[in-house]
Design a protein around this motif. Structure first.
Motif, PDB file in Angstrom:
ATOM      1  N   MET A   1       0.920  -0.921  -0.160  1.00  0.00           N
ATOM      2  CA  MET A   1       0.383   0.428  -0.579  1.00  0.00           C
ATOM      3  C   MET A   1       0.707   1.169  -0.122  1.00  0.00           C
ATOM      4  O   MET A   1       0.740   1.836  -0.603  1.00  0.00           O
ATOM      5  CB  MET A   1      -1.016   0.489   1.198  1.00  0.00           C
ATOM      6  N   ILE A   2       1.585   1.268   0.563  1.00  0.00           N
ATOM      7  CA  ILE A   2       2.840   2.176   0.752  1.00  0.00           C
ATOM      8  C   ILE A   2       3.774   2.225  -0.456  1.00  0.00           C
ATOM      9  O   ILE A   2       3.173   3.437  -1.047  1.00  0.00           O
ATOM     10  CB  ILE A   2       3.829   2.131   2.155  1.00  0.00           C
ATOM     11  N   PHE A   3       3.985   1.907  -1.213  1.00  0.00           N
ATOM     12  CA  PHE A   3       4.908   1.152  -2.177  1.00  0.00           C
ATOM     13  C   PHE A   3       3.885   2.260  -3.626  1.00  0.00           C
ATOM     14  O   PHE A   3       4.290   2.950  -4.408  1.00  0.00           O
ATOM     15  CB  PHE A   3       5.408  -0.219  -2.540  1.00  0.00           C
ATOM     16  N   ALA A   4       2.753   1.475  -3.076  1.00  0.00           N
ATOM     17  CA  ALA A   4       1.569   1.591  -4.765  1.00  0.00           C
ATOM     18  C   ALA A   4       1.161   3.608  -4.394  1.00  0.00           C
ATOM     19  O   ALA A   4       1.506   4.599  -5.335  1.00  0.00           O
ATOM     20  CB  ALA A   4       1.020   1.359  -4.132  1.00  0.00           C
ATOM     21  N   ILE A   5       1.049   4.075  -3.160  1.00  0.00           N
ATOM     22  CA  ILE A   5       1.252   5.820  -2.973  1.00  0.00           C
ATOM     23  C   ILE A   5       2.519   6.293  -3.185  1.00  0.00           C
ATOM     24  O   ILE A   5       2.263   7.342  -4.107  1.00  0.00           O
ATOM     25  CB  ILE A   5       0.814   6.003  -1.588  1.00  0.00           C
ATOM     26  N   ASP A   6       3.846   5.816  -2.785  1.00  0.00           N
ATOM     27  CA  ASP A   6       4.128   6.524  -3.464  1.00  0.00           C
ATOM     28  C   ASP A   6       4.584   6.662  -4.819  1.00  0.00           C
ATOM     29  O   ASP A   6       5.267   7.748  -5.437  1.00  0.00           O
ATOM     30  CB  ASP A   6       5.733   5.680  -3.230  1.00  0.00           C
ATOM     31  N   GLU A   7       4.540   5.407  -5.757  1.00  0.00           N
ATOM     32  CA  GLU A   7       4.695   5.205  -6.994  1.00  0.00           C
ATOM     33  C   GLU A   7       3.531   6.239  -7.952  1.00  0.00           C
ATOM     34  O   GLU A   7       4.370   7.327  -8.349  1.00  0.00           O
ATOM     35  CB  GLU A   7       4.115   3.883  -7.491  1.00  0.00           C
ATOM     36  N   ILE A   8       2.583   6.820  -6.834  1.00  0.00           N
ATOM     37  CA  ILE A   8       1.539   6.852  -7.496  1.00  0.00           C
ATOM     38  C   ILE A   8       2.226   9.352  -7.439  1.00  0.00           C
ATOM     39  O   ILE A   8       1.565   9.711  -8.190  1.00  0.00           O
ATOM     40  CB  ILE A   8      -0.524   6.703  -7.353  1.00  0.00           C
ATOM     41  N   ASN A   9       2.094   8.787  -6.256  1.00  0.00           N
ATOM     42  CA  ASN A   9       2.524  10.429  -6.034  1.00  0.00           C
ATOM     43  C   ASN A   9       3.639  11.154  -6.927  1.00  0.00           C
ATOM     44  O   ASN A   9       4.203  12.145  -7.376  1.00  0.00           O
ATOM     45  CB  ASN A   9       3.169  10.428  -4.889  1.00  0.00           C
TER      46      ASN A   9
END
Length: 450
Positions: free
Chosen positions: A79-87
């Motif tokens: 979840m953290i990885f995906a949010i960082d990727e989207i940002n």
């Protein structure tokens, strides 16, 4: 109980203009990163809540949990990885940052409600007397169906589950804001019944977990096999919090029966106490049929368990790969932010020592020297990113939420250049995100009324 009630009142003033005052909070550790739009996450990082008896004469004690779950911890990291990727993606929510607040459910519906109410109250740093905006715009929760039901019936923000498969959650009239990135058990029950029919088994047993997932799953399966003239000899019930004597009754039921094929419609954590007793009493020669909740779990594949459960049949969640996830997982470090919850537990489980500079905090655990790395543990299944199943469902859930938010804020799908906001971020409410998600269901395999 007074504190919980007050928090509920605060949580449900979402979308109103009244002042909001929180007079108490549940003391729950959480992973946190501030963003323009906040997404909540609830995961069973620990897989068992230690029960305690309340006297109702004083405030309840803080919840204690045990059984750190590497699989669930990886879900939090994705979840953290995906949010960082989207940002970092200029085409998806440009100039808008996503933040997160992730809590532990302890695989308990009660603790899941505590987590949901915590997410429903104000975010860190907000004045208690300020208007009560939604603390989160969307929620990723939960793995267990009973836990997801607890959230959607209590708080009901836009919610996406990554592993709750109970067909009961497909009722759009009751749960209009609930979505998931995994099919319901309606389809699995039909498939499992067809599997039994295919092999010509006509006399089988069944094990269910004492929760919505197990009871509804076995009920749906029983209805399907009845059509095929297949008989169920017995139905045993288990749960991770059951005392040993209740588990042993199910063991005796299995030993006394003549069936050689047993369906286990249970989550891995609820099934494990029974598995240990079956291995301990050397009960072999049974063909196990597994639900998706445990067929690919790590513990049944250990040499100890394989003698009894090797050769189990079941249907699995589709496997996928997430590029660049491996180096992200390898970069987990308890020394970067010593206050980050769950990371020390991960390190102690994976590396075998406790990263603490406070000797009194280590108990009987071995103290880390400080030079340990994850390079010696790359063969652990935690780092195998080539066959991601439920983990990929978490990844899809984050991206589905991000695209729903993009559609809502910019009034057009992601990917177009030079987009301008048509909605202020401060005006976003979970119900609007839910309505936006309905338009994206097919493209993201985001299932609602499935």
């Amino acid at each position: 109980m007074q504190k919980a009630t007050l928090v509920i009142l605060c949580a449900f003033c979402i979308g109103q203009v009244y002042d909001c005052e929180v007079t108490g909070r549940f003391d729950m550790p959480y992973m946190f990163k501030r963003g323009d739009i906040m997404i909540g996450g609830i995961f069973p990082v620990f897989n068992k809540e230690i029960t305690s008896t309340d006297s109702f004469k004083m405030e309840p004690l803080d919840v204690m949990c045990e059984g750190f779950d590497l699989r669930a911890f990886r879900w939090t990291q994705v979840m953290i990885f995906a949010i960082d990727e989207i940002n970092k993606d200029p085409a998806l929510l440009p100039h808008i940052s996503l933040g997160y607040r992730i809590l532990d459910s302890c695989a308990s519906p009660t603790n899941t409600v505590r987590a949901a109410l915590t997410l429903g109250s104000e975010t860190d740093g907000m004045e208690a007397t300020s208007p009560c905006p939604p603390a989160i715009s969307a929620l990723i929760a939960e793995s267990g169906s009973s836990q997801s039901l607890a959230v959607t019936e209590t708080l009901g923000p836009f919610q996406v589950s990554y592993f709750s498969t109970c067909a009961c959650l497909s009722n759009r009239a009751k749960y209009p804001t609930f979505f998931r990135t995994i099919p319901s058990d309606y389809f699995q029950a039909k498939a499992l019944a067809a599997l039994v029919k295919h092999f010509g088994w006509e006399w089988i047993g069944a094990i269910q977990s004492d929760n919505d997932y197990g009871r509804n799953g076995v009920l749906a399966f029983a209805e399907e096999v009845k059509k095929l003239k297949i008989c169920i000899a017995f139905i045993g019930t288990v749960l991770r919090t059951y005392p040993l004597d209740k588990i042993l009754k199910v063991v005796e039921m299995i030993k006394q029966s003549t069936v050689k094929v047993i369906l286990a419609f249970v989550p891995e954590g609820d099934f494990y106490p029974l598995m240990r007793e079956i291995v301990k009493q050397n009960i072999t020669g049974i063909q196990w049929i597994a639900s998706e909740a445990w067929i690919t779990a790590a513990r049944p594949s250990t040499p100890e368990m394989y003698q009894a459960f090797g050769g189990a049949l079941g249907f699995v969640v589709q496997k996928m790969n997430i590029p660049n996830l491996y180096p992200f997982l390898m970069n987990i470090n308890p020394y970067r932010d010593p206050s980050e919850p769950f990371v020390k537990d991960f390190w102690e489980t994976m590396v075998g020592c406790k990263p603490s500079s406070n000797v009194s905090d280590t108990g009987a655990a071995k103290i880390c020297a400080g030079n340990e790395t994850l390079m010696d543990h790359t063969q652990d299944v935690f780092f195998n990113v080539s066959q991601l199943r439920v983990t990929y469902n978490v990844y899809k859930a984050v991206y589905a939420i991000a695209h729903a938010l993009h559609q809502l804020v910019f009034c057009r799908p992601a990917g177009e250049k030079n987009v301008k906001p048509c909605l202020n971020v401060s005006e976003i409410h979970p119900k609007e995100v839910s309505n936006s998600a309905k338009e994206l269901q097919q493209g993201f395999l985001l299932l609602g009324n499935d």
